[in-house]
Design a protein around this motif. Structure first.
Motif, short mmCIF file in Angstrom:
data_model
loop_
_atom_site.label_atom_id
_atom_site.label_comp_id
_atom_site.label_asym_id
_atom_site.label_seq_id
_atom_site.Cartn_x
_atom_site.Cartn_y
_atom_site.Cartn_z
N ALA A 135 0.83 -1.21 0.00
CA ALA A 135 0.00 0.00 0.00
C ALA A 135 0.87 1.25 0.00
O ALA A 135 0.44 2.32 -0.45
N VAL A 136 2.10 1.14 0.51
CA VAL A 136 3.07 2.25 0.52
C VAL A 136 4.38 1.72 -0.04
O VAL A 136 4.84 0.65 0.36
N LEU A 137 4.96 2.46 -0.98
CA LEU A 137 6.23 2.04 -1.58
C LEU A 137 7.35 3.00 -1.18
O LEU A 137 7.18 4.22 -1.19
N LYS A 138 8.47 2.43 -0.83
CA LYS A 138 9.66 3.21 -0.48
C LYS A 138 10.42 3.57 -1.75
O LYS A 138 10.72 2.69 -2.56
N VAL A 139 10.72 4.84 -1.94
CA VAL A 139 11.38 5.32 -3.14
C VAL A 139 12.69 5.99 -2.77
O VAL A 139 12.73 6.90 -1.92
N VAL A 191 10.83 2.50 -8.96
CA VAL A 191 10.91 1.51 -7.89
C VAL A 191 11.35 0.19 -8.51
O VAL A 191 10.83 -0.21 -9.56
N ARG A 192 12.29 -0.49 -7.87
CA ARG A 192 12.80 -1.74 -8.42
C ARG A 192 11.86 -2.90 -8.04
O ARG A 192 11.90 -3.40 -6.91
N MET A 193 11.02 -3.29 -8.96
CA MET A 193 10.13 -4.44 -8.79
C MET A 193 9.44 -4.71 -10.11
O MET A 193 9.33 -3.82 -10.95
N PRO A 194 8.95 -5.93 -10.33
CA PRO A 194 8.23 -6.23 -11.57
C PRO A 194 6.81 -5.66 -11.54
O PRO A 194 6.18 -5.58 -10.48
N LEU A 195 6.33 -5.30 -12.71
CA LEU A 195 4.96 -4.78 -12.81
C LEU A 195 3.95 -5.82 -12.35
O LEU A 195 2.92 -5.48 -11.75
#
Length: 258
Positions: free
Chosen positions: A141-145, A180-184
Motif C-alpha cells: 500500500a506504501v512504496l519506499k522510493v 521503484v525496483r520491482m516487476p509490474l
C-alpha cells in the motif's frame, strides 16, 4: 449459518452458459445454480422454485431477457436480476426496470463476484464470514522510493498509473514520477483489489484516474489521465470499458484531479 444464494442462469449460448456457471460456483456463498436455455424453460423452473438471483441474457429468441425480467417482477418474491449481454446499448433500460447489475460478455470472475455482492445487499443476505475467506496482507500500500540520496514514501492512492521500465516500474503521481525496483506483475497482483487494472503489457492504470478514453492519431485507444495518456491494448479494452462503466454508475469515475 449464512444462507447460500440460489441462482438461475438463462442463456442460449452453451459455451457462455457453461463459463458463467463455472464462475458462479467459484464464488463463496453460492449454492444451487440452475440453468435454462430460453425464457420458456426458465418460467417452467420458476413455477416450482424461488431463486435469489437471475442472470439473464438479453438477446434470446422468443421472449428476450428484458421481457422475462418484466415477468419476474410480478412474482411474489422476484429474484434480483443481473443482465449478461454483449452490448451496453440496453444498460439504461436495464437499470430502469430495477436490475441490480449489468455485465458485459465475456464476464470476468471479479465482475460476477461484484454482481453477487449487490444481490446479497438487495436480498439482505450476509456475505460469507471473513474468517472463511481471509484477505491477503496489503504489504504494498506504501512504496519506499530512493532518489538522489533521499528516501520518500509513495502511497498507492497517489498513483495514477504505473509503467514498466526495465527491471523497475515508474510511478506517475501528482508530485512527479518515481522509479521503484520491482516487476509490474507484483504490483498488479497486489493493487488489482484497490482499483488498478492491467491495460497494456507495460501499464497498470488506476481506474479513478481516468478522465476519458480517446483514440490517438494512429488509431490506438488511450486512457487520458492528468499525468498523460496510457495506451490500452485491444485484449484489455473490453474489461477497462466495463469497469469504467460500473465506476461511472457508482460515482467513482474521474476522482483524481491534477
Amino acid at each position: 449459518m449464512t444462507k447460500e444464494l440460489s441462482v438461475l442462469v438463462v442463456e442460449d449460448e452453451p459455451l457462455t452458459l457453461d463459463e458463467l456457471v463455472h464462475l458462479l460456483h467459484r464464488v463463496p456463498g453460492v449454492g444451487q445454480v440452475a440453468t435454462a436455455p430460453d425464457t420458456v424453460s426458465a418460467l417452467r423452473l420458476l413455477r416450482h422454485q424461488e431463486f435469489d438471483a437471475a442472470f439473464l441474457d438479453i438477446g434470446m429468441p422468443g421472449l428476450d431477457g428484458m421481457e422475462l425480467a418484466g415477468l419476474l417482477s410480478r412474482l411474489a418474491r422476484p429474484p434480483a436480476v443481473v443482465f449478461v449481454t454483449a452490448s451496453q446499448q440496453h444498460a439504461v433500460d436495464a437499470f430502469g426496470i430495477g436490475a441490480v447489475d449489468y455485465l458485459l460478455k465475456p464476464a470476468s470472475a471479479d465482475r460476477v463476484r461484484q454482481a453477487l455482492d449487490r444481490v446479497r445487499r438487495v436480498r439482505a443476505v450476509p456475505a460469507p464470514s471473513a474468517a472463511a475467506v481471509p484477505e491477503p496482507a496489503d504489504d504494498l500500500a506504501v512504496l519506499k522510493v530512493e532518489s538522489g540520496g533521499r528516501t520518500r514514501y509513495v502511497r498507492r492512492e497517489q498513483v495514477r498509473f504505473v509503467e514498466a521500465h526495465g527491471d523497475h516500474v515508474r510511478l506517475d503521481t501528482r508530485d512527479g514520477r518515481f522509479l521503484v525496483r520491482m516487476p509490474l506483475s507484483a504490483l498488479e497482483r497486489s493493487w488489482s483489489r484497490a482499483g488498478f487494472l492491467r491495460v497494456h503489457r507495460g501499464y497498470l492504470l488506476a481506474l479513478r484516474a481516468v478522465e476519458d478514453l480517446r483514440t490517438d492519431a494512429v488509431g490506438q485507444l488511450v486512457a487520458h489521465t492528468a499525468g498523460g495518456d496510457v495506451p490500452v491494448s485491444r485484449r484489455h479494452a473490453r474489461q477497462l470499458k466495463e469497469q469504467l462503466f460500473t465506476a461511472a454508475r457508482e460515482g467513482r469515475f474521474g476522482r483524481v484531479r491534477p
